[in-house]
Design a protein around this motif. Sequence first.
Motif, mmCIF file in Angstrom:
data_model
loop_
_atom_site.group_PDB
_atom_site.id
_atom_site.type_symbol
_atom_site.label_atom_id
_atom_site.label_comp_id
_atom_site.label_asym_id
_atom_site.label_seq_id
_atom_site.Cartn_x
_atom_site.Cartn_y
_atom_site.Cartn_z
ATOM 1 N N GLU A 94 0.815 -1.209 0.000
ATOM 2 C CA GLU A 94 0.000 0.000 0.000
ATOM 3 C C GLU A 94 0.854 1.266 0.000
ATOM 4 O O GLU A 94 0.481 2.278 -0.608
ATOM 5 C CB GLU A 94 -0.934 -0.002 1.209
ATOM 6 C CG GLU A 94 -1.885 1.184 1.261
ATOM 7 C CD GLU A 94 -2.775 1.293 0.027
ATOM 8 O OE1 GLU A 94 -3.123 2.426 -0.343
ATOM 9 O OE2 GLU A 94 -3.124 0.254 -0.554
ATOM 10 N N THR A 101 -1.001 6.659 -6.367
ATOM 11 C CA THR A 101 -2.396 7.104 -6.429
ATOM 12 C C THR A 101 -2.537 8.565 -6.003
ATOM 13 O O THR A 101 -3.109 9.396 -6.720
ATOM 14 C CB THR A 101 -3.278 6.218 -5.536
ATOM 15 O OG1 THR A 101 -3.196 4.861 -5.991
ATOM 16 C CG2 THR A 101 -4.728 6.666 -5.591
ATOM 17 N N ASN A 280 -16.685 -7.374 -7.841
ATOM 18 C CA ASN A 280 -17.530 -6.395 -7.158
ATOM 19 C C ASN A 280 -19.024 -6.651 -7.321
ATOM 20 O O ASN A 280 -19.845 -5.871 -6.848
ATOM 21 C CB ASN A 280 -17.193 -4.972 -7.634
ATOM 22 C CG ASN A 280 -17.452 -4.779 -9.129
ATOM 23 O OD1 ASN A 280 -18.051 -5.616 -9.796
ATOM 24 N ND2 ASN A 280 -16.979 -3.653 -9.652
ATOM 25 N N HIS A 330 -4.378 -0.931 -12.030
ATOM 26 C CA HIS A 330 -5.018 -0.762 -10.718
ATOM 27 C C HIS A 330 -4.789 0.649 -10.172
ATOM 28 O O HIS A 330 -5.719 1.288 -9.653
ATOM 29 C CB HIS A 330 -4.455 -1.805 -9.755
ATOM 30 C CG HIS A 330 -5.068 -1.773 -8.391
ATOM 31 N ND1 HIS A 330 -6.426 -1.771 -8.168
ATOM 32 C CD2 HIS A 330 -4.496 -1.744 -7.150
ATOM 33 C CE1 HIS A 330 -6.676 -1.735 -6.871
ATOM 34 N NE2 HIS A 330 -5.512 -1.723 -6.236
ATOM 35 N N ARG A 334 -7.568 3.642 -9.325
ATOM 36 C CA ARG A 334 -7.635 4.341 -8.038
ATOM 37 C C ARG A 334 -7.473 5.846 -8.210
ATOM 38 O O ARG A 334 -8.100 6.624 -7.499
ATOM 39 C CB ARG A 334 -6.585 3.769 -7.083
ATOM 40 C CG ARG A 334 -6.946 2.370 -6.595
ATOM 41 C CD ARG A 334 -5.887 1.736 -5.717
ATOM 42 N NE ARG A 334 -5.514 2.566 -4.573
ATOM 43 C CZ ARG A 334 -4.916 2.093 -3.486
ATOM 44 N NH1 ARG A 334 -4.637 0.790 -3.392
ATOM 45 N NH2 ARG A 334 -4.584 2.889 -2.505
ATOM 46 N N SER A 338 -11.378 5.648 -6.848
ATOM 47 C CA SER A 338 -11.398 5.396 -5.409
ATOM 48 C C SER A 338 -10.079 4.817 -4.950
ATOM 49 O O SER A 338 -9.221 4.479 -5.760
ATOM 50 C CB SER A 338 -12.521 4.405 -5.064
ATOM 51 O OG SER A 338 -12.189 3.096 -5.502
ATOM 52 N N ASP A 339 -9.938 4.713 -3.635
ATOM 53 C CA ASP A 339 -8.731 4.118 -3.068
ATOM 54 C C ASP A 339 -8.930 2.639 -2.743
ATOM 55 O O ASP A 339 -8.146 2.053 -2.004
ATOM 56 C CB ASP A 339 -8.326 4.864 -1.786
ATOM 57 C CG ASP A 339 -7.706 6.211 -2.089
ATOM 58 O OD1 ASP A 339 -7.043 6.327 -3.126
ATOM 59 O OD2 ASP A 339 -7.894 7.151 -1.291
ATOM 60 N N LYS A 340 -9.964 2.042 -3.290
ATOM 61 C CA LYS A 340 -10.241 0.646 -2.964
ATOM 62 C C LYS A 340 -9.172 -0.272 -3.542
ATOM 63 O O LYS A 340 -8.781 -0.147 -4.690
ATOM 64 C CB LYS A 340 -11.619 0.249 -3.496
ATOM 65 C CG LYS A 340 -12.776 0.895 -2.742
ATOM 66 C CD LYS A 340 -14.108 0.406 -3.264
ATOM 67 C CE LYS A 340 -15.260 1.029 -2.494
ATOM 68 N NZ LYS A 340 -16.577 0.582 -3.007
ATOM 69 N N ASN A 341 -8.735 -1.210 -2.717
ATOM 70 C CA ASN A 341 -7.761 -2.189 -3.168
ATOM 71 C C ASN A 341 -8.482 -3.350 -3.827
ATOM 72 O O ASN A 341 -9.713 -3.392 -3.893
ATOM 73 C CB ASN A 341 -6.915 -2.676 -1.983
ATOM 74 C CG ASN A 341 -5.502 -3.018 -2.396
ATOM 75 O OD1 ASN A 341 -5.261 -3.473 -3.519
ATOM 76 N ND2 ASN A 341 -4.555 -2.793 -1.499
ATOM 77 N N LEU A 343 -10.278 -6.829 -4.211
ATOM 78 C CA LEU A 343 -11.116 -7.568 -3.272
ATOM 79 C C LEU A 343 -10.492 -8.920 -2.935
ATOM 80 O O LEU A 343 -10.603 -9.403 -1.818
ATOM 81 C CB LEU A 343 -12.521 -7.741 -3.866
ATOM 82 C CG LEU A 343 -13.283 -6.419 -4.073
ATOM 83 C CD1 LEU A 343 -14.619 -6.658 -4.766
ATOM 84 C CD2 LEU A 343 -13.502 -5.710 -2.740
ATOM 85 N N LYS A 345 -7.374 -11.417 -2.101
ATOM 86 C CA LYS A 345 -6.178 -11.230 -1.277
ATOM 87 C C LYS A 345 -4.997 -12.011 -1.853
ATOM 88 O O LYS A 345 -5.156 -13.116 -2.362
ATOM 89 C CB LYS A 345 -6.440 -11.685 0.163
ATOM 90 C CG LYS A 345 -7.623 -10.995 0.825
ATOM 91 C CD LYS A 345 -7.426 -9.482 0.908
ATOM 92 C CE LYS A 345 -8.605 -8.796 1.594
ATOM 93 N NZ LYS A 345 -8.474 -7.318 1.563
#
Length: 411
Positions: A94, A101, A280, A330, A334, A338-341, A343, A345
């Motif tokens: 991150e 980002t 999503n 990716h 962002r 958005s700052d969403k990573n 989904l 893992k």
Amino acid sequence: MARFPVALIFAMLLGVLPAQAQSKLDGQFRAWLEKDLWPEASAKGVSRTTFEAAFDGVRPNAKLPDLVLPGEKPTTPKNQHQAEFNAPAKYFAEKTIGAVTSGGRARAGRLGKTLAAVEKRYGVPSEIILAIWGRESGFGAAKMPYDAFEVLGTKAWLATRKDMFRTEVIAALQLVETGVAERKAMRSSWAGALGQPQFLPTSVQKHGVDFDGDGKIDIWRSEPDTLASIGKYLADYGWERGREWGFEVVVPESVSCALEGPDQGKKISAWATLGIARANGKPFPVKEAAREGFLLMPAGRNGPAFIVSKNFYVLKEYNESDLYALFIGHAADRIAASDKNFLGKWGNVDALYRSDIAAMQRALEGQGYDVGSADGLPGFKTRRSIGAWQAKNGAAPTCFPTRKIVEALAK
């Protein structure tokens, strides 16, 4: 060419060269420059003044990766020098992607008019260009640690891909000769990449753009030239205007991870029929349903999965790593939204030497699998070959190298 004693070779690999050995290497390098490289450079329009200024005080750098020492045969190194081919989770830390980002968003406003003009001309979304700029040079803030002629000269003489680097060092000389770059500006990465977009010299020649209208291509100091050059690079490699780069998906166990790759494309609607759905929960865009998509599982079953478009593979023309292209896509998402990573893992993967993976690849090749190349880099051909081998041997395919697989194939 004379062979080096084993002790000196080991010292070179560590980057610690005894004075006598360094002196010998320096002499061989100088002889190669004068007798081999200079005649070609001269034939291609490089003056003696430019040639001598380029290599004044330059010595071969034995610390660079992927070198073949005089008189020796190529070998696969144990360690992986490129971050793009290490553990996926580490690559998407991150701290790293967050910096790209936030930095991209900050510049999107300040450079909005320029970015809009670049996007209009080349069809590449501004957020993609910003993500590449941020990843490659920290938006121009990164200081290049090497002299470009030291890197390119050493690699043109000793690298495993010396023909490629020979072309690049000639191009670098031409950049100085024609005034595109000053000698003092020729600083580079360990791979010989230049300027804010980190172009190899031939890419500066092919894709560099004077977008600020000052009559000079300047990827070192001009932000408009940098942004437009990135856009042109991608457009020249076939970026499809108006298409997404890809979508994160969930792949059911009934769909083999061995279906991955740019040579196994299907209509996105066909992937959906197999049970692959967006992570999503949203449907695939209607405009994409009839277009070709490709399964991407960069960590096999140990991480997120994707259906990507041809634009993903255009990003790979910038850097051949799947993880690099995925990072850019990716980060661009962002920056834009958005700052969403992801989904999905990233799972833990075994720490393997590059030489371990190369040995595994050679074993798979011996059994008839196409791994692409036994280079120690787990690309899509290697990943899907692992999956096919696992299925043949009664194991659930995971499509990623592990210590257990390496040991099993070594028997």
